[in-house]
Write a protein that holds these residues in place. Sequence first.
Motif, PDB file in Angstrom:
ATOM      1  N   PRO A 151       0.828  -1.208   0.000  1.00 30.09           N
ATOM      2  CA  PRO A 151       0.000   0.000   0.000  1.00 30.09           C
ATOM      3  C   PRO A 151       0.861   1.256   0.000  1.00 30.09           C
ATOM      4  O   PRO A 151       2.069   1.204   0.204  1.00 30.09           O
ATOM      5  CB  PRO A 151      -0.786  -0.123   1.307  1.00 30.09           C
ATOM      6  N   GLY A 152       0.231   2.370  -0.254  1.00 31.73           N
ATOM      7  CA  GLY A 152       0.926   3.637  -0.173  1.00 31.73           C
ATOM      8  C   GLY A 152       0.912   4.392  -1.478  1.00 31.73           C
ATOM      9  O   GLY A 152       0.214   4.039  -2.428  1.00 31.73           O
ATOM     10  N   ALA A 153       1.702   5.445  -1.514  1.00 31.49           N
ATOM     11  CA  ALA A 153       1.764   6.321  -2.680  1.00 31.49           C
ATOM     12  C   ALA A 153       3.077   6.081  -3.410  1.00 31.49           C
ATOM     13  O   ALA A 153       3.897   5.261  -3.027  1.00 31.49           O
ATOM     14  CB  ALA A 153       1.651   7.778  -2.226  1.00 31.49           C
ATOM     15  N   GLY A 154       3.270   6.814  -4.475  1.00 30.39           N
ATOM     16  CA  GLY A 154       4.511   6.718  -5.216  1.00 30.39           C
ATOM     17  C   GLY A 154       4.493   5.610  -6.254  1.00 30.39           C
ATOM     18  O   GLY A 154       3.511   4.890  -6.420  1.00 30.39           O
ATOM     19  N   ASP A 155       5.589   5.481  -6.952  1.00 24.50           N
ATOM     20  CA  ASP A 155       5.695   4.509  -8.039  1.00 24.50           C
ATOM     21  C   ASP A 155       5.805   3.096  -7.506  1.00 24.50           C
ATOM     22  O   ASP A 155       6.292   2.859  -6.398  1.00 24.50           O
ATOM     23  CB  ASP A 155       6.912   4.827  -8.903  1.00 24.50           C
ATOM     24  N   GLU A 156       5.394   2.154  -8.340  1.00 23.67           N
ATOM     25  CA  GLU A 156       5.481   0.752  -7.976  1.00 23.67           C
ATOM     26  C   GLU A 156       6.073  -0.055  -9.119  1.00 23.67           C
ATOM     27  O   GLU A 156       6.044   0.354 -10.276  1.00 23.67           O
ATOM     28  CB  GLU A 156       4.100   0.187  -7.628  1.00 23.67           C
ATOM     29  N   ILE A 157       6.643  -1.204  -8.767  1.00 27.48           N
ATOM     30  CA  ILE A 157       7.065  -2.184  -9.757  1.00 27.48           C
ATOM     31  C   ILE A 157       6.356  -3.488  -9.438  1.00 27.48           C
ATOM     32  O   ILE A 157       5.815  -3.664  -8.342  1.00 27.48           O
ATOM     33  CB  ILE A 157       8.590  -2.386  -9.771  1.00 27.48           C
ATOM     34  N   HIS A 158       6.346  -4.386 -10.390  1.00 30.10           N
ATOM     35  CA  HIS A 158       5.601  -5.634 -10.239  1.00 30.10           C
ATOM     36  C   HIS A 158       6.015  -6.385  -8.982  1.00 30.10           C
ATOM     37  O   HIS A 158       5.175  -6.850  -8.206  1.00 30.10           O
ATOM     38  CB  HIS A 158       5.827  -6.498 -11.478  1.00 30.10           C
ATOM     39  N   CYS A 159       7.325  -6.501  -8.772  1.00 38.39           N
ATOM     40  CA  CYS A 159       7.858  -7.213  -7.613  1.00 38.39           C
ATOM     41  C   CYS A 159       9.240  -6.646  -7.310  1.00 38.39           C
ATOM     42  O   CYS A 159       9.987  -6.289  -8.231  1.00 38.39           O
ATOM     43  CB  CYS A 159       7.946  -8.710  -7.902  1.00 38.39           C
ATOM     44  N   LEU A 160       9.602  -6.577  -6.033  1.00 38.14           N
ATOM     45  CA  LEU A 160      10.916  -6.059  -5.671  1.00 38.14           C
ATOM     46  C   LEU A 160      12.037  -6.978  -6.161  1.00 38.14           C
ATOM     47  O   LEU A 160      13.192  -6.565  -6.219  1.00 38.14           O
ATOM     48  CB  LEU A 160      11.017  -5.886  -4.147  1.00 38.14           C
ATOM     49  N   GLY A 161      11.690  -8.213  -6.518  1.00 37.23           N
ATOM     50  CA  GLY A 161      12.686  -9.120  -7.067  1.00 37.23           C
ATOM     51  C   GLY A 161      13.257  -8.644  -8.383  1.00 37.23           C
ATOM     52  O   GLY A 161      14.307  -9.137  -8.822  1.00 37.23           O
ATOM     53  N   GLN A 162      12.595  -7.702  -9.049  1.00 36.62           N
ATOM     54  CA  GLN A 162      13.102  -7.163 -10.309  1.00 36.62           C
ATOM     55  C   GLN A 162      14.229  -6.150 -10.107  1.00 36.62           C
ATOM     56  O   GLN A 162      14.847  -5.712 -11.076  1.00 36.62           O
ATOM     57  CB  GLN A 162      11.963  -6.503 -11.096  1.00 36.62           C
ATOM     58  N   LEU A 163      14.499  -5.777  -8.857  1.00 37.68           N
ATOM     59  CA  LEU A 163      15.562  -4.816  -8.575  1.00 37.68           C
ATOM     60  C   LEU A 163      16.910  -5.527  -8.619  1.00 37.68           C
ATOM     61  O   LEU A 163      17.225  -6.356  -7.774  1.00 37.68           O
ATOM     62  CB  LEU A 163      15.345  -4.166  -7.211  1.00 37.68           C
ATOM     63  N   THR A 164      17.714  -5.212  -9.596  1.00 40.20           N
ATOM     64  CA  THR A 164      19.023  -5.826  -9.771  1.00 40.20           C
ATOM     65  C   THR A 164      20.082  -5.045  -8.993  1.00 40.20           C
ATOM     66  O   THR A 164      19.848  -3.888  -8.600  1.00 40.20           O
ATOM     67  CB  THR A 164      19.406  -5.847 -11.254  1.00 40.20           C
ATOM     68  N   PRO A 165      21.255  -5.622  -8.775  1.00 40.46           N
ATOM     69  CA  PRO A 165      22.325  -4.873  -8.105  1.00 40.46           C
ATOM     70  C   PRO A 165      22.662  -3.560  -8.801  1.00 40.46           C
ATOM     71  O   PRO A 165      22.894  -2.541  -8.138  1.00 40.46           O
ATOM     72  CB  PRO A 165      23.501  -5.851  -8.148  1.00 40.46           C
ATOM     73  N   GLY A 166      22.684  -3.569 -10.141  1.00 33.52           N
ATOM     74  CA  GLY A 166      22.996  -2.342 -10.857  1.00 33.52           C
ATOM     75  C   GLY A 166      21.954  -1.261 -10.664  1.00 33.52           C
ATOM     76  O   GLY A 166      22.281  -0.088 -10.477  1.00 33.52           O
ATOM     77  N   ALA A 167      20.669  -1.643 -10.696  1.00 36.14           N
ATOM     78  CA  ALA A 167      19.594  -0.669 -10.504  1.00 36.14           C
ATOM     79  C   ALA A 167      19.655  -0.074  -9.101  1.00 36.14           C
ATOM     80  O   ALA A 167      19.469   1.138  -8.913  1.00 36.14           O
ATOM     81  CB  ALA A 167      18.243  -1.326 -10.751  1.00 36.14           C
ATOM     82  N   LEU A 168      19.933  -0.900  -8.107  1.00 38.39           N
ATOM     83  CA  LEU A 168      20.030  -0.419  -6.724  1.00 38.39           C
ATOM     84  C   LEU A 168      21.249   0.483  -6.550  1.00 38.39           C
ATOM     85  O   LEU A 168      21.160   1.552  -5.918  1.00 38.39           O
ATOM     86  CB  LEU A 168      20.113  -1.601  -5.764  1.00 38.39           C
ATOM     87  N   ALA A 169      22.385   0.062  -7.107  1.00 38.99           N
ATOM     88  CA  ALA A 169      23.609   0.846  -6.949  1.00 38.99           C
ATOM     89  C   ALA A 169      23.481   2.214  -7.603  1.00 38.99           C
ATOM     90  O   ALA A 169      23.875   3.236  -7.026  1.00 38.99           O
ATOM     91  CB  ALA A 169      24.794   0.078  -7.536  1.00 38.99           C
ATOM     92  N   GLU A 170      22.918   2.256  -8.814  1.00 41.90           N
ATOM     93  CA  GLU A 170      22.796   3.541  -9.518  1.00 41.90           C
ATOM     94  C   GLU A 170      21.856   4.479  -8.780  1.00 41.90           C
ATOM     95  O   GLU A 170      22.137   5.671  -8.646  1.00 41.90           O
ATOM     96  CB  GLU A 170      22.299   3.290 -10.940  1.00 41.90           C
ATOM     97  N   ALA A 171      20.728   3.958  -8.282  1.00 46.55           N
ATOM     98  CA  ALA A 171      19.784   4.814  -7.556  1.00 46.55           C
ATOM     99  C   ALA A 171      20.401   5.321  -6.253  1.00 46.55           C
ATOM    100  O   ALA A 171      20.236   6.499  -5.896  1.00 46.55           O
ATOM    101  CB  ALA A 171      18.498   4.038  -7.270  1.00 46.55           C
ATOM    102  N   ALA A 172      21.117   4.453  -5.550  1.00 43.53           N
ATOM    103  CA  ALA A 172      21.745   4.872  -4.296  1.00 43.53           C
ATOM    104  C   ALA A 172      22.815   5.926  -4.535  1.00 43.53           C
ATOM    105  O   ALA A 172      23.023   6.814  -3.699  1.00 43.53           O
ATOM    106  CB  ALA A 172      22.342   3.665  -3.591  1.00 43.53           C
ATOM    107  N   SER A 173      23.495   5.854  -5.676  1.00 42.53           N
ATOM    108  CA  SER A 173      24.535   6.837  -5.977  1.00 42.53           C
ATOM    109  C   SER A 173      23.952   8.230  -6.198  1.00 42.53           C
ATOM    110  O   SER A 173      24.666   9.225  -6.119  1.00 42.53           O
ATOM    111  CB  SER A 173      25.330   6.403  -7.209  1.00 42.53           C
ATOM    112  N   ARG A 174      22.657   8.286  -6.466  1.00 51.66           N
ATOM    113  CA  ARG A 174      21.990   9.579  -6.679  1.00 51.66           C
ATOM    114  C   ARG A 174      21.210  10.054  -5.469  1.00 51.66           C
ATOM    115  O   ARG A 174      21.181  11.257  -5.178  1.00 51.66           O
ATOM    116  CB  ARG A 174      21.029   9.484  -7.874  1.00 51.66           C
TER     117      ARG A 174
END
Length: 321
Positions: free
Chosen positions: A101-124
Amino acid sequence: MGLLDNLVGAFLKLTDPTPEYTGPRCLLERNSVGGCDKCQQVCPHGAINLESFTAEIDEIKCTSCGLCTAVCPGLALEFPLGPIQEKLHRGRGQIRCSKAPGAGDEIHCLGQLTPGALAEAASRFGVLILARGDCESCRIGGPTIPERVQWAAQEAQRYFPGLEVQIQNQALRGAEVGRREFFGALLGGAKRSAAELVPNLPLPPSEPYEDKRGELPAELRLRRLAAYRAQTVRWPRISVAEGCTLCPVCSNVCPTKAVERERATDGEEYVLKLNVSACTGCGACVESCPPQVISLVEAGREEVLGAPIELFRGRPPWYDL
């Protein structure tokens, strides 16, 4: 294939897509010693069949949880990471699964978050906040999702050591979005959906089988971008010791063409070179090397962002035969 078939196929891909499979990057198809069954082992629904030495996905059993894409050492299984990256940027590092529940964007499942996607977002954006639903009863990813996301976050710390992830089982507040950003997101989503529904134009003749490995996966591009913003990294790479026979096994089994073997200008020596930013640390060359002289080490930021490095140079012993 007619227009109707294209529309139906695009609709199915949008509603419940299966990962895209690039066979030349699969360690099974590369004939790596020891093979690989990580995608099959992590799939919670038994949707992946490896019996034919290739990854065959059952589209009915697959729920698009994405777990296989995060663990694939050769990056042979992928979901489009652009939309996921865009949602992480729009939420300024906050995102939720489709059951949370909640607001903001969603993805189908958190399992789709790859190491690269997490690393790039954290760097920003610094700390990442990921909201999950009731994984224990979820039919998409199942109860292993929190553990697998934590594993992906640990892997992401190789490329951006400052990464910090908070996984919460509660409503996501979501980042504040201005009117301009809101309508821009709507327009961008409409364009992407329309592009998916337009029939594909005829493609030029397909490239040779081997050439597909030269296409740098989006996952590696995201990892490299995160490393560019980091002060230090622990990127995996290989090292070659004395005793190398300069045979082509390591370059043949490499799923991303990170290792290249070429003849030196003198015509007698051969050189092994490594594009560090294309190395996934899969270990295929380590296991397959006939004299067992390759080992996994860690590369610094300069090696990742620099030119290919020389691993070994010499005159092959088989020249004396």
